[in-house]
Write a protein that holds these residues in place. Sequence first.
Motif, PDB file in Angstrom:
ATOM      1  N   TYR A  79       0.815  -1.218   0.000  1.00 45.33           N
ATOM      2  CA  TYR A  79       0.000   0.000   0.000  1.00 45.33           C
ATOM      3  C   TYR A  79       0.851   1.272   0.000  1.00 45.33           C
ATOM      4  O   TYR A  79       0.322   2.378  -0.029  1.00 45.33           O
ATOM      5  CB  TYR A  79      -0.940  -0.005   1.210  1.00 45.33           C
ATOM      6  N   PHE A  80       2.158   1.119   0.072  1.00 44.41           N
ATOM      7  CA  PHE A  80       3.086   2.245   0.017  1.00 44.41           C
ATOM      8  C   PHE A  80       2.801   3.292   1.093  1.00 44.41           C
ATOM      9  O   PHE A  80       2.828   4.490   0.837  1.00 44.41           O
ATOM     10  CB  PHE A  80       3.079   2.880  -1.375  1.00 44.41           C
ATOM     11  N   TYR A 121       8.312  -1.034   1.867  1.00 46.01           N
ATOM     12  CA  TYR A 121       8.594  -1.437   0.480  1.00 46.01           C
ATOM     13  C   TYR A 121      10.048  -1.119   0.135  1.00 46.01           C
ATOM     14  O   TYR A 121      10.761  -0.457   0.907  1.00 46.01           O
ATOM     15  CB  TYR A 121       7.610  -0.790  -0.501  1.00 46.01           C
ATOM     16  N   CYS A 122      10.492  -1.582  -1.022  1.00 43.86           N
ATOM     17  CA  CYS A 122      11.931  -1.652  -1.316  1.00 43.86           C
ATOM     18  C   CYS A 122      12.667  -0.316  -1.264  1.00 43.86           C
ATOM     19  O   CYS A 122      13.682  -0.189  -0.570  1.00 43.86           O
ATOM     20  CB  CYS A 122      12.156  -2.338  -2.655  1.00 43.86           C
ATOM     21  N   SER A 123      12.190   0.684  -1.988  1.00 36.48           N
ATOM     22  CA  SER A 123      12.902   1.962  -2.030  1.00 36.48           C
ATOM     23  C   SER A 123      12.757   2.725  -0.710  1.00 36.48           C
ATOM     24  O   SER A 123      13.659   3.469  -0.313  1.00 36.48           O
ATOM     25  CB  SER A 123      12.403   2.820  -3.209  1.00 36.48           C
ATOM     26  N   GLU A 124      11.628   2.524  -0.031  1.00 36.05           N
ATOM     27  CA  GLU A 124      11.437   3.123   1.305  1.00 36.05           C
ATOM     28  C   GLU A 124      12.470   2.564   2.279  1.00 36.05           C
ATOM     29  O   GLU A 124      13.039   3.301   3.097  1.00 36.05           O
ATOM     30  CB  GLU A 124      10.026   2.820   1.801  1.00 36.05           C
ATOM     31  N   GLY A 178      -9.480   1.009  -3.503  1.00 38.22           N
ATOM     32  CA  GLY A 178     -10.869   1.307  -3.842  1.00 38.22           C
ATOM     33  C   GLY A 178     -10.967   2.725  -4.380  1.00 38.22           C
ATOM     34  O   GLY A 178     -10.219   3.101  -5.287  1.00 38.22           O
ATOM     35  N   ASN A 179     -11.854   3.521  -3.800  1.00 36.09           N
ATOM     36  CA  ASN A 179     -12.015   4.910  -4.246  1.00 36.09           C
ATOM     37  C   ASN A 179     -11.293   5.906  -3.338  1.00 36.09           C
ATOM     38  O   ASN A 179     -11.452   7.115  -3.492  1.00 36.09           O
ATOM     39  CB  ASN A 179     -13.505   5.275  -4.309  1.00 36.09           C
ATOM     40  N   ASP A 180     -10.522   5.386  -2.397  1.00 35.61           N
ATOM     41  CA  ASP A 180      -9.860   6.258  -1.422  1.00 35.61           C
ATOM     42  C   ASP A 180      -8.345   6.196  -1.610  1.00 35.61           C
ATOM     43  O   ASP A 180      -7.608   5.686  -0.759  1.00 35.61           O
ATOM     44  CB  ASP A 180     -10.246   5.828  -0.012  1.00 35.61           C
ATOM     45  N   ILE A 181      -7.848   6.728  -2.710  1.00 37.36           N
ATOM     46  CA  ILE A 181      -6.416   6.703  -3.020  1.00 37.36           C
ATOM     47  C   ILE A 181      -5.709   7.788  -2.209  1.00 37.36           C
ATOM     48  O   ILE A 181      -6.085   8.962  -2.269  1.00 37.36           O
ATOM     49  CB  ILE A 181      -6.180   6.941  -4.526  1.00 37.36           C
ATOM     50  N   PRO A 182      -4.679   7.432  -1.451  1.00 36.82           N
ATOM     51  CA  PRO A 182      -3.966   8.419  -0.607  1.00 36.82           C
ATOM     52  C   PRO A 182      -2.998   9.267  -1.435  1.00 36.82           C
ATOM     53  O   PRO A 182      -1.783   9.097  -1.362  1.00 36.82           O
ATOM     54  CB  PRO A 182      -3.240   7.528   0.402  1.00 36.82           C
ATOM     55  N   LEU A 183      -3.524  10.199  -2.175  1.00 33.69           N
ATOM     56  CA  LEU A 183      -2.722  10.974  -3.122  1.00 33.69           C
ATOM     57  C   LEU A 183      -1.651  11.828  -2.449  1.00 33.69           C
ATOM     58  O   LEU A 183      -0.657  12.190  -3.081  1.00 33.69           O
ATOM     59  CB  LEU A 183      -3.642  11.858  -3.969  1.00 33.69           C
ATOM     60  N   ASP A 184      -1.849  12.162  -1.180  1.00 38.63           N
ATOM     61  CA  ASP A 184      -0.882  13.012  -0.482  1.00 38.63           C
ATOM     62  C   ASP A 184       0.156  12.204   0.312  1.00 38.63           C
ATOM     63  O   ASP A 184       0.992  12.799   1.009  1.00 38.63           O
ATOM     64  CB  ASP A 184      -1.617  13.963   0.478  1.00 38.63           C
ATOM     65  N   GLU A 185       0.121  10.889   0.211  1.00 41.26           N
ATOM     66  CA  GLU A 185       1.051  10.040   0.964  1.00 41.26           C
ATOM     67  C   GLU A 185       2.495  10.262   0.499  1.00 41.26           C
ATOM     68  O   GLU A 185       2.770  10.381  -0.691  1.00 41.26           O
ATOM     69  CB  GLU A 185       0.686   8.570   0.771  1.00 41.26           C
ATOM     70  N   LYS A 186       3.425  10.327   1.454  1.00 43.88           N
ATOM     71  CA  LYS A 186       4.843  10.422   1.100  1.00 43.88           C
ATOM     72  C   LYS A 186       5.271   9.147   0.382  1.00 43.88           C
ATOM     73  O   LYS A 186       4.905   8.041   0.803  1.00 43.88           O
ATOM     74  CB  LYS A 186       5.700  10.594   2.353  1.00 43.88           C
ATOM     75  N   VAL A 187       6.058   9.313  -0.666  1.00 44.55           N
ATOM     76  CA  VAL A 187       6.495   8.167  -1.462  1.00 44.55           C
ATOM     77  C   VAL A 187       7.919   8.400  -1.962  1.00 44.55           C
ATOM     78  O   VAL A 187       8.296   9.525  -2.294  1.00 44.55           O
ATOM     79  CB  VAL A 187       5.569   7.932  -2.683  1.00 44.55           C
ATOM     80  N   VAL A 188       8.689   7.307  -2.021  1.00 46.99           N
ATOM     81  CA  VAL A 188       9.965   7.341  -2.733  1.00 46.99           C
ATOM     82  C   VAL A 188       9.995   6.112  -3.633  1.00 46.99           C
ATOM     83  O   VAL A 188       9.724   5.000  -3.189  1.00 46.99           O
ATOM     84  CB  VAL A 188      11.173   7.359  -1.763  1.00 46.99           C
ATOM     85  N   ALA A 189      10.276   6.316  -4.897  1.00 42.02           N
ATOM     86  CA  ALA A 189      10.262   5.231  -5.881  1.00 42.02           C
ATOM     87  C   ALA A 189      11.691   4.813  -6.219  1.00 42.02           C
ATOM     88  O   ALA A 189      12.634   5.584  -6.030  1.00 42.02           O
ATOM     89  CB  ALA A 189       9.540   5.686  -7.152  1.00 42.02           C
TER      90      ALA A 189
END
Length: 227
Positions: free
Chosen positions: A148-149, A157-160, A199-210
């Motif tokens: 779920y990143f 997850y891997c890059s995190e 579902g319909n609740d995508i956490p668009l503001d979540e911190k992410v590193v790819a």
Amino acid sequence: MKKSKYLFIGITFLLSFSCALFVAMKVFPNNPFSKTKNNTETSLQNKIQDGDLIFQTSESSQCEAVRIATNSKFSHCGLIYKINGNLFVFEAVQPVKLTRLEDWIQHGKGAKYLIKRLKNADAVLTPATLQKMKDYSQGFMGKEYDAYFDWSDTRIYCSELIWKIYKNAAGIELSKLKQMKDFNLSDARVQKILKERYGNDIPLDEKVVAPSDLVDSDLLKTVIDTY
């Protein structure tokens, strides 16, 4: 008399083996130290350093979505550690674990890989800093993979995993963090994965590193590129 002599030899052997096992497991639990090096690992021993980053292309549907969303061929990465003379990749899969380098390479598409290193690694990644990184890594061993990143440490997850080890153990931010909405989410294959996950609740503001953020880091240089 002979029985006593053989008993002494047997006990000495067992004690020696137990000490070797303790040393091998002290760095990481469940260290598969007993395998011998193959030709791949032997040829890379002098080219790779502790703390190098390694990237590959994986072929699952989620990895395909990651490649599309990040506009990069790289979808998985890990951190290389030298342990008892052997090369391992510390990676966030299911669960977080150490994988022998040659096995990790074979898991990628076409067995191709990219290895990156800090430009100032010789000055920054001292033995003491590398040990801090390995000690900090212990806290992630066995954790569940985070599909779920989420930016918490509950799952990872891997890059995190790599980003947090460098940041919290070495004091180095390999890249700026992004938000999920910064990536290319419009592709149908990406939308499918997002729908399955959130579902319909995508956490668009979540911190992410790819993985692509780490590959493109200005702090890193390429050491080996087999693509």
